[in-house]
Design an enzyme around this catalytic site. Structure first.
Site, PDB file in Angstrom:
ATOM      1  N   SER A 238       0.849  -1.188   0.000  1.00  0.00           N
ATOM      2  CA  SER A 238       0.000   0.000   0.000  1.00  0.00           C
ATOM      3  C   SER A 238       0.882   1.234   0.000  1.00  0.00           C
ATOM      4  O   SER A 238       2.108   1.136   0.020  1.00  0.00           O
ATOM      5  CB  SER A 238      -0.893   0.001   1.241  1.00  0.00           C
ATOM      6  N   LYS A 239       0.226   2.371  -0.030  1.00  0.00           N
ATOM      7  CA  LYS A 239       0.929   3.646  -0.127  1.00  0.00           C
ATOM      8  C   LYS A 239       2.031   3.816   0.906  1.00  0.00           C
ATOM      9  O   LYS A 239       3.061   4.416   0.632  1.00  0.00           O
ATOM     10  CB  LYS A 239      -0.072   4.786   0.078  1.00  0.00           C
ATOM     11  N   ARG A 240       1.787   3.281   2.090  1.00  0.00           N
ATOM     12  CA  ARG A 240       2.792   3.539   3.113  1.00  0.00           C
ATOM     13  C   ARG A 240       4.086   2.784   2.861  1.00  0.00           C
ATOM     14  O   ARG A 240       5.086   3.020   3.522  1.00  0.00           O
ATOM     15  CB  ARG A 240       2.207   3.268   4.506  1.00  0.00           C
ATOM     16  N   GLY A 242       5.760   3.315   0.262  1.00  0.00           N
ATOM     17  CA  GLY A 242       6.497   4.158  -0.686  1.00  0.00           C
ATOM     18  C   GLY A 242       5.832   4.100  -2.043  1.00  0.00           C
ATOM     19  O   GLY A 242       4.625   3.917  -2.135  1.00  0.00           O
TER      20      GLY A 242
END
Ligand code: GLU
Length: 470
Positions: A238-240, A242
């Protein structure tokens, strides 16, 4: 029967690399089997779907070279067709109107939770033969209650799900809009899809879609559910973690061929081989050879593969990406392609990303490299360098031709005249030409920069040293 596959993104955000991997696998498998690869935009969720998201998905696919053979088709254009199918199901007794109120359904769910049962519709309206008139209602599918649904998944092997697990799926909402599983099944049929390749997070939808196919008497496609992509911590990517948007990888200086190579190797292998050209992937990739465990996204390996692809790339592959990176550094419009092609070999062997490459060759395309990097200037650009640099400049000005051999003559002559070591001349010269203490070979640096720019920078250097003196 010729193979037809589809990539079916929902346009609610960017194209993330999990989606790109699905598209890549569909595309490669289709190429190898001489089939047709279709792009279908699943925009039935009108609140969350946007044209901007469609645009970035198409842009991401184009950048990766995963352009479809057919499409994009849009589900929002097919509403009438979905509703027509539902009418046929109603007429054949495979679907029924349901007038249960939200309150009743909420209470039902509460009760099931309290007794530890799985929340599901109890089928109250199923056999009532309701004539609903203009009463608010939904249309539900009459899911077979007994037996099980079985399919031979091309990746997961045989999967069986008991029909008792499934409740009566809503096909049409009370506002008259068709639901997701209906739209997917109708389109997969109408588009003649023979193999559905998608993430394993869709496995729970598959028996529902198979039921719809059977109710309509349609031939059920084959399925291949791919394992998902996880971050290095084991959680779904997911986005977290990177960069997850495909276009962000472009911004970070990856080549599309490298990203494709990397993504293809996640879950698939061909002997010990790590580096694949696109042609090799198209010849060898087979979705049936995919492993079943989740793959971990590993940035270090992607960088390593990128370095390989950069070194092996043709100017045609590199130039658009290098020009894109130079533009981000303010060099816009980009230098002429012939000029870029001529300097590529000097930088190709040294860069892990196109960002790095652009940073390293930027000095060639700007008007002045001032101010110099402070540390490099302090170390190398001393007063002792002034006279040799001036003598070199005078010699370079008179060279009959601008080749590395001719430049070398002037360089060697200056070394001898002043009794200098190579570095004693090359390092101050490098600072003056590039603004920093690092560049390709000094002769190549002069050659790439060209006579006019080299002399202008030597003049700037001389002015700088004069200003420092005293
Ligand atoms: N639209 C779905 C998604 O983006 C894919 C559905 C499918 O491939 O059947 O997850």
């Amino acid at each position: 029967m010729t193979l037809r596959t589809r990539f079916a993104p929902s346009p609610t955000g960017f194209l993330h690399i999990g989606g790109a991997r699905t598209a890549l696998f569909c595309h490669l498998h289709t190429r190898r089997n001489q089939g047709t690869f279709i792009l279908r935009v699943e925009d039935t969720d009108t609140e969350r779907s946007t044209q901007a998201a469609v645009d970035v998905i198409v842009e991401g696919l184009n950048w990766l070279g995963l352009t479809p053979d057919e499409g994009p088709y849009f589900q929002s254009h097919h509403t009438a067709r979905y509703l027509e199918v539902v009418q046929q199901m109603l007429a054949a007794g495979h679907a029924y109107p349901c007038v249960c109120s939200r309150e009743r359904l909420d209470a039902l769910r509460e009760g099931q939770r309290a007794t530890g049962d799985k929340p599901r519709y109890d089928g109250r309206c199923r056999d009532l033969n309701l004539s609903v008139g203009d009463q608010p209602h939904v249309i539900r599918f009459k899911t077979p209650r007994a037996g099980e649904t079985l399919w031979e998944d091309q990746i997961q092997g045989p999967i069986r799900i008991s029909n008792g697990e499934l409740d009566d799926l809503i096909l049409v909402r009370s506002d008259g809009s068709p639901t997701y599983n209906l739209a997917v099944a109708v389109d997969d049929h109408d588009m003649g899809i023979t193999l559905v390749i998608r993430g394993e997070d869709h496995i729970s939808n598959t028996p529902r879609q198979i039921h719809l196919f059977r109710a309509m008497g349609w031939e059920v496609p084959e399925y291949a559910h791919m394992p998902l992509l996880h971050g290095s911590d084991g959680a779904k990517l997911s986005k977290r973690h990177g960069a997850v948007s495909v276009l962000q990888f472009r911004e970070e200086g990856f080549l599309p061929s490298a990203l494709n190579n990397y993504l293809a190797r996640l879950g698939w292998s061909h002997g010990e081989q790590e580096i694949f050209t696109r042609e090799e992937l198209e010849q060898r990739f087979d979705v049936r050879q995919l492993g079943r465990s989740a793959s971990i996204f590993d940035r270090a390996k992607l960088l390593w593969i990128n370095g390989h692809h950069i070194r092996a790339a043709t100017p045609e592959q590199l130039l658009p990406e290098l020009a894109f990176q130079l533009a981000r550094l303010g060099i816009d419009p980009p230098p002429p392609p012939e000029q870029l092609a001529a300097i590529l070999p000097e930088f190709q062997s040294r860069a892990a990303t196109l960002v790095e490459m652009a940073q390293k060759c930027r000095f060639l395309f700007i008007d002045s490299v001032l101010p110099y990097e402070e540390k490099a200037a302090r170390k190398h650009l001393t007063q002792a360098a002034r006279a040799p640099l001036a003598a070199l400049a005078a010699h370079l000005e008179t060279l009959p031709e601008w080749t590395t051999t001719a430049i070398d003559t002037a360089f060697q002559h200056t070394l001898t005249t002043f009794g200098l070591s190579m570095g004693q001349l090359a390092q101050p010269l490098r600072v003056v030409l590039t603004g920093s203490g690092a560049s390709p070979g000094i002769l190549e640096t002069l050659w790439m920069l060209g006579r006019e720019k080299s002399l202008a920078r030597l003049k700037e250097g001389d002015d700088f040293l004069a200003s420092q003196n005293g």
